[in-house]
Design an enzyme around this catalytic site. Structure first.
Site, PDB file in Angstrom:
ATOM      1  N   TYR A   1       0.858  -1.182   0.000  1.00  0.00           N
ATOM      2  CA  TYR A   1       0.000   0.000   0.000  1.00  0.00           C
ATOM      3  C   TYR A   1       0.892   1.230   0.000  1.00  0.00           C
ATOM      4  O   TYR A   1       1.880   1.267   0.733  1.00  0.00           O
ATOM      5  CB  TYR A   1      -0.887  -0.009   1.251  1.00  0.00           C
ATOM      6  CG  TYR A   1      -1.833   1.160   1.357  1.00  0.00           C
ATOM      7  CD1 TYR A   1      -2.902   1.290   0.474  1.00  0.00           C
ATOM      8  CD2 TYR A   1      -1.667   2.135   2.335  1.00  0.00           C
ATOM      9  CE1 TYR A   1      -3.779   2.365   0.565  1.00  0.00           C
ATOM     10  CE2 TYR A   1      -2.540   3.209   2.439  1.00  0.00           C
ATOM     11  CZ  TYR A   1      -3.600   3.320   1.554  1.00  0.00           C
ATOM     12  OH  TYR A   1      -4.465   4.382   1.645  1.00  0.00           O
TER      13      TYR A   1
ATOM     14  N   TYR B   1       1.547   6.350   7.115  1.00  0.00           N
ATOM     15  CA  TYR B   1       1.764   5.081   6.407  1.00  0.00           C
ATOM     16  C   TYR B   1       3.087   5.046   5.622  1.00  0.00           C
ATOM     17  O   TYR B   1       4.081   4.530   6.082  1.00  0.00           O
ATOM     18  CB  TYR B   1       0.562   4.757   5.491  1.00  0.00           C
ATOM     19  CG  TYR B   1       0.528   3.268   5.169  1.00  0.00           C
ATOM     20  CD1 TYR B   1      -0.286   2.406   5.872  1.00  0.00           C
ATOM     21  CD2 TYR B   1       1.391   2.721   4.210  1.00  0.00           C
ATOM     22  CE1 TYR B   1      -0.261   1.036   5.629  1.00  0.00           C
ATOM     23  CE2 TYR B   1       1.423   1.360   3.959  1.00  0.00           C
ATOM     24  CZ  TYR B   1       0.584   0.528   4.662  1.00  0.00           C
ATOM     25  OH  TYR B   1       0.621  -0.817   4.419  1.00  0.00           O
TER      26      TYR B   1
END
Ligand SMILES: NC(=O)c1ccc[n+]([C@@H]2O[C@H](COP(=O)([O-])OP(=O)(O)OC[C@H]3O[C@@H](n4cnc5c(N)ncnc54)[C@H](O)[C@@H]3O)[C@@H](O)[C@H]2O)c1
Length: 402
Positions: free
Chosen positions: A226, A236
């Site tokens: 991702y 992230y």
């Protein structure tokens, strides 16, 4: 047993066998409606096969390509007092439906990080599956890894690198938008997260399969990743988990170099944001998902795990024209292309600062998020009577490791 959802934080500790079976049936239906893929894989190993992207990949390989599948996962069957996990029920349903359709299906319930699990998988491929695997999907999401040589337990963390990061997030128990601060990781935490979620274990699998002679020449392997958008980058892609995913990128390149003579094709598949047990646990992501779902649904671009897996097989890995898949400059398969479209991201950036507790349900697809979260565990389906007694024991053809 009558089974209702019991949500604790970002996890539901119960699961419904019938609801999970219907979810699997629905994914099979979507896959069959897409039609057969080009010259698809024949024998597929899916590591992390019981939920999320791994389950969708297994269903697509089996019901879209007619492939034999071996699934590896870490799930719990029911006990006298508790239902089994969703991944257990999904796998039981998959196994039953695959066998009914005349498809080979075997499963291993055990720790995929262990040498023992690899050895059992190799044994099954050698003695039972009928030939070497030509596709290996690596779809593990785990907060912890027991290192196979030393037995040391290593934990991953979801932290930033460098600076703390404060952003909006949703408290799914209170349905309210809150500000969360994610603290920066220290060097050890970064290293540990790479050890758990980086590419080391993927490479160990490929090495073991190859050495045992159960990896076909010209095989393909895909590990899921991702990248996301600027909104989630601080937590992230630029955080500890992003470091692990960058390690996965490097591993793909190493595997391609190392197994060039066997014509292995190792890809990182960058997938879109979806609701899974893994993604629900990441701060900020559930709110971002609620927002991007609304925008993508409005634009007719919405996809869940099964649509992504089907697109991966049809448009990237096994194209009708036999062409190699298009990749980004780093050789990755970009299944997040629709989510990262300029118009989608622009709409997200405009909406993001405006979302509050008061307008959460109107401005985002939070209702859709909550629905999909419960669906992961077999709940919130109109075609299941949740007040009816159901047998929680779903035994199936699975190799149970300690
Ligand atoms: N959810 C998302 O939005 C998203 C987006 C892009 C990429 N991904 C990636 O997809 C991959 C799969 O994630 P997911 O969201 O489908 O997660 P998930 O939680 O639905 O699935 C995780 C799978 O790993 C298995 N597993 C976990 N620990 C294990 C162990 N020790 N041994 C054996 N099996 C084990 C589980 O049984 C399950 O089958 C991850 O690499 C994740 O980063 C997820």
């Amino acid at each position: 047993m009558v089974i209702h959802p019991k949500v604790r934080g970002f996890i539901c500790v119960t699961a419904h066998p019938l609801g999970c079976e219907k979810n699997v049936l629905e994914q099979i239906g979507i896959t069959k409606a897409k039609g057969a893929c080009g010259s698809g894989p024949k024998r597929v190993l899916v590591i992390g096969a019981s939920t999320g992207y791994g389950l969708a990949s297994r269903i697509t390989a089996a019901f879209g390509c007619g492939a034999a599948t071996l699934g590896v996962f870490f799930e719990k069957p029911s006990s006298d007092s508790k239902p089994g996990t969703a991944g257990w029920y999904n796998s039981a349903a998959f196994d039953k439906l695959a066998k009914q359709a005349g498809l080979y299906s075997r499963s291993i319930n055990g720790d995929a990080f262990s040498h023992e699990t690899r050895a059992r998988a190799i044994e099954l491929i050698k003695n039972d599956m009928g030939g070497p695997v030509d596709l290996v999907i690596y779809s593990l999401a785990s907060p912890v890894r027991k290192l196979p040589d030393t037995g040391e337990l290593v934990r991953s963390t979801l932290k930033t690198i460098g600076q703390p990061f404060t952003a909006s997030s949703v408290d799914t128990n209170k349905d309210s938008v809150v500000q969360v601060t994610v603290e920066p990781a220290n060097e050890q935490e970064i290293k540990d997260t790479i050890a758990v979620m980086g590419g080391e274990d993927w490479a160990l699998w490929i090495d073991a399969l190859s050495k045992a002679g159960v990896l076909a020449d010209n095989a393909t392997t895909v590990a899921y990743s991702y990248v996301g958008t600027e909104i989630t980058w601080p937590i992230y892609w630029h955080g500890t988990i992003g470091q692990a995913k960058q390690h996965l990128d490097n591993t793909a390149q190493e595997l391609n170099r190392h197994y060039a003579a066997q014509h292995l094709r190792a890809y990182v598949g960058v997938m879109k944001s979806v609701v899974t047990q893994a993604s629900s646990a990441i701060p900020v992501i559930p709110l971002y998902v609620s927002m991007v779902f609304r925008i993508m649904k409005e634009k007719g671009l919405h996809e869940g795990t099964i649509e992504q897996a089907n697109r991966l097989f049809h448009d990237f890995l096994y194209r009708q024209d036999g062409a190699l898949p298009s990749t980004d400059e780093e050789g990755r398969l970009r299944l997040d292309d629709w989510e990262l479209r300029e118009d989608v991201q622009q709409a997200c950036k405009t909406l993001w600062p405006q979302v509050s507790t008061e307008n959460l349900w109107e401005t985002t697809d939070y209702a859709g998020y909550k629905h999909e979260f419960l669906r992961l565990f077999g709940f919130d389906r109109k075609d299941v009577d949740y007040n009816a007694d159901v047998n929680p024991d779903a035994s199936f053809d699975v190799v149970q490791l300690s």
